[in-house]
Write a protein that holds these residues in place. Structure first.
Motif, mmCIF file in Angstrom:
data_model
loop_
_atom_site.group_PDB
_atom_site.id
_atom_site.type_symbol
_atom_site.label_atom_id
_atom_site.label_comp_id
_atom_site.label_asym_id
_atom_site.label_seq_id
_atom_site.Cartn_x
_atom_site.Cartn_y
_atom_site.Cartn_z
ATOM 1 N N VAL A 107 42.265 48.098 49.855
ATOM 2 C CA VAL A 107 42.098 49.206 50.794
ATOM 3 C C VAL A 107 41.058 48.850 51.839
ATOM 4 N N SER A 108 41.422 48.957 53.102
ATOM 5 C CA SER A 108 40.490 48.686 54.199
ATOM 6 C C SER A 108 39.605 49.899 54.452
ATOM 7 N N MET A 109 38.377 49.652 54.845
ATOM 8 C CA MET A 109 37.452 50.720 55.207
ATOM 9 C C MET A 109 37.871 51.315 56.541
ATOM 10 N N ILE A 110 37.987 52.639 56.612
ATOM 11 C CA ILE A 110 38.376 53.290 57.859
ATOM 12 C C ILE A 110 37.449 54.468 58.158
ATOM 13 N N GLU A 111 37.475 54.906 59.388
ATOM 14 C CA GLU A 111 36.645 56.018 59.836
ATOM 15 C C GLU A 111 37.430 57.327 59.752
ATOM 16 N N GLY A 112 36.780 58.386 59.250
ATOM 17 C CA GLY A 112 37.418 59.699 59.204
ATOM 18 C C GLY A 112 38.632 59.745 58.308
ATOM 19 N N ALA A 113 38.522 59.164 57.130
ATOM 20 C CA ALA A 113 39.685 58.972 56.242
ATOM 21 C C ALA A 113 40.346 60.280 55.836
ATOM 22 N N TYR A 114 41.635 60.165 55.533
ATOM 23 C CA TYR A 114 42.426 61.284 55.002
ATOM 24 C C TYR A 114 42.131 61.454 53.515
ATOM 25 N N MET A 115 42.511 60.491 52.710
ATOM 26 C CA MET A 115 42.210 60.437 51.286
ATOM 27 C C MET A 115 42.065 58.970 50.886
ATOM 28 N N TYR A 116 41.513 58.735 49.708
ATOM 29 C CA TYR A 116 41.396 57.368 49.210
ATOM 30 C C TYR A 116 42.573 57.077 48.288
ATOM 31 N N PRO A 117 43.419 56.080 48.609
ATOM 32 C CA PRO A 117 44.574 55.771 47.763
ATOM 33 C C PRO A 117 44.197 54.871 46.594
ATOM 34 N N LEU A 118 44.265 55.408 45.398
ATOM 35 C CA LEU A 118 43.929 54.652 44.190
ATOM 36 C C LEU A 118 45.202 54.382 43.404
ATOM 37 N N LEU A 119 45.593 53.113 43.326
ATOM 38 C CA LEU A 119 46.780 52.715 42.567
ATOM 39 C C LEU A 119 46.352 52.201 41.203
ATOM 40 N N ILE A 120 46.763 52.918 40.171
ATOM 41 C CA ILE A 120 46.449 52.501 38.803
ATOM 42 C C ILE A 120 47.665 52.743 37.914
ATOM 43 N N PRO A 121 47.805 51.962 36.830
ATOM 44 C CA PRO A 121 48.928 52.195 35.907
ATOM 45 C C PRO A 121 48.797 53.562 35.236
ATOM 46 N N ASP A 122 49.927 54.173 34.936
ATOM 47 C CA ASP A 122 49.924 55.469 34.243
ATOM 48 C C ASP A 122 49.021 56.481 34.933
ATOM 49 N N ALA A 123 49.176 56.550 36.243
ATOM 50 C CA ALA A 123 48.326 57.445 37.029
ATOM 51 C C ALA A 123 48.472 58.902 36.603
ATOM 52 N N ALA A 124 49.628 59.252 36.067
ATOM 53 C CA ALA A 124 49.864 60.642 35.664
ATOM 54 C C ALA A 124 48.847 61.113 34.631
ATOM 55 N N LEU A 125 48.407 60.205 33.750
ATOM 56 C CA LEU A 125 47.429 60.574 32.724
ATOM 57 C C LEU A 125 46.073 60.882 33.348
ATOM 58 N N ILE A 126 45.689 60.091 34.335
ATOM 59 C CA ILE A 126 44.425 60.341 35.033
ATOM 60 C C ILE A 126 44.533 61.617 35.867
#
Length: 318
Positions: free
Chosen positions: A236-255
């Motif tokens: 993920v590149s650093m950006i200004e005024g971000a919308y949201m932080y995209p976190l890709l992880i396995p089994d994201a539904a549990l988190i």
């Protein structure tokens, strides 16, 4: 005849507004509809990784649709376009730079740039560009369109006062009490015609401290990036005024479930993709397992650390 006296309505705000020079419309879908009508678009090439609202607009206007895949960096994978075909690019999470878009203009002359997730990114000169307001600010509608073409007919002005209840309600109560109204407001625009932005939304947008909002979003995004980079499966590149932080992880539904239990709400941004594409495609994995972590102007350093602790605790537990 002008009314004078009586009770006082909402004040008129006069602070500088972003995108002042753009065409102000009622929603992002109709910014695309405006382009279709103004530029007489007949064919468009869309990403598979896309919300169904854009597809519905194209279907409504009888546009021939073709689809392309994206790279892990959210960039289009496409070899060529027909002479009269338009390339629709989404700046997912603000990760597609203006420099990259400028490179694409050397190859393709018909580009539409969707900046729904990158409100604070400046438009690229000569590129038809769409910005939407609801993802960044407490307004019920609104979009901006940069284009060199205009619709010739008269466009009516929208009115927003009847759609403010869920925004005002959440300010004084809880999100869960007004979620249904928020959901219905999103659905409302499926059948709305092209309209000018309402006076109410325009006024509210003139009352915002954009510098503070941008800086807060940037600071929060930076914290998330620094702390979650080691478990994030995308770069993920650093950006200004971000919308949201995209976190890709396995089994994201549990988190996601763990976060929900602590009243941290994580949206599923493209649920339609899960039904439309193959499960072994990157797009399916992204739609299923990217957690869009909130980092907006409502929150601060402590809030980000709280979210991070919940995520890290969930990852260790799993």
């Amino acid at each position: 005849m002008k009314e004078i006296g009586g009770y006082i309505e909402l004040d008129t705000y006069i602070l500088p507004r972003l995108h002042e020079e753009a065409v102000a419309l009622n929603c992002g879908r109709n910014a695309l509809a405006y382009l279709i009508e103004a530029k007489k678009i007949k064919k468009i090439c869309l990403p598979f990784f896309l919300c169904d609202s854009v597809k519905k607009v194209c279907q409504k206007y009888g546009i021939h649709q073709r689809y392309y895949h994206i790279t892990p960096e959210f960039k289009p994978i496409i070899s060529s376009l027909d002479k009269d075909e338009w390339l629709y690019i989404v700046n997912f999470y603000g990760q597609v730079s203006n420099e990259y878009i400028l490179e694409l203009t050397k190859k393709y002359s018909h580009i539409i740039l969707d900046q729904a997730q990158s409100y604070f990114t400046s438009p690229v000169e000569g590129i038809d560009t769409i910005y939407t307001c609801r993802k960044f600010f407490g307004v019920p509608d609104g979009a901006f369109l940069y284009t060199d073409s205009q619709i010739k007919r008269e466009i009516p002005r929208d009115e927003s006062f009847k759609r403010m209840n869920f925004i005002l309600g959440r300010y004084e109560r809880t999100a869960s009490e007004f979620y249904e109204e928020s959901y219905e407001n999103n659905k409302f625009f499926e059948n709305e015609p092209i309209k000018k932005m309402s006076k109410l939304t325009e006024n509210l947008l003139h009352g915002l401290d954009y510098d503070r909002i941008k800086q807060t979003r940037t600071n929060n995004f930076r914290i998330l990036k620094k702390r979650l980079n080691n478990i994030n499966q995308i770069s993920v590149s650093m950006i200004e005024g971000a919308y949201m932080y995209p976190l890709l992880i396995p089994d994201a539904a549990l988190i996601k479930k763990r976060l929900l239990e602590h009243k941290v709400y994580i949206p599923t941004l493209w649920p339609n993709v899960l039904e439309e594409v193959n499960k072994d495609w990157l797009e399916w994995n992204y739609a299923k397992n990217i957690l869009p972590i909130p980092c907006d102007q409502r929150y601060d350093f402590d809030d980000m650390n709280y979210i991070i602790s919940l995520i890290e605790g969930g990852v260790k537990h799993e």
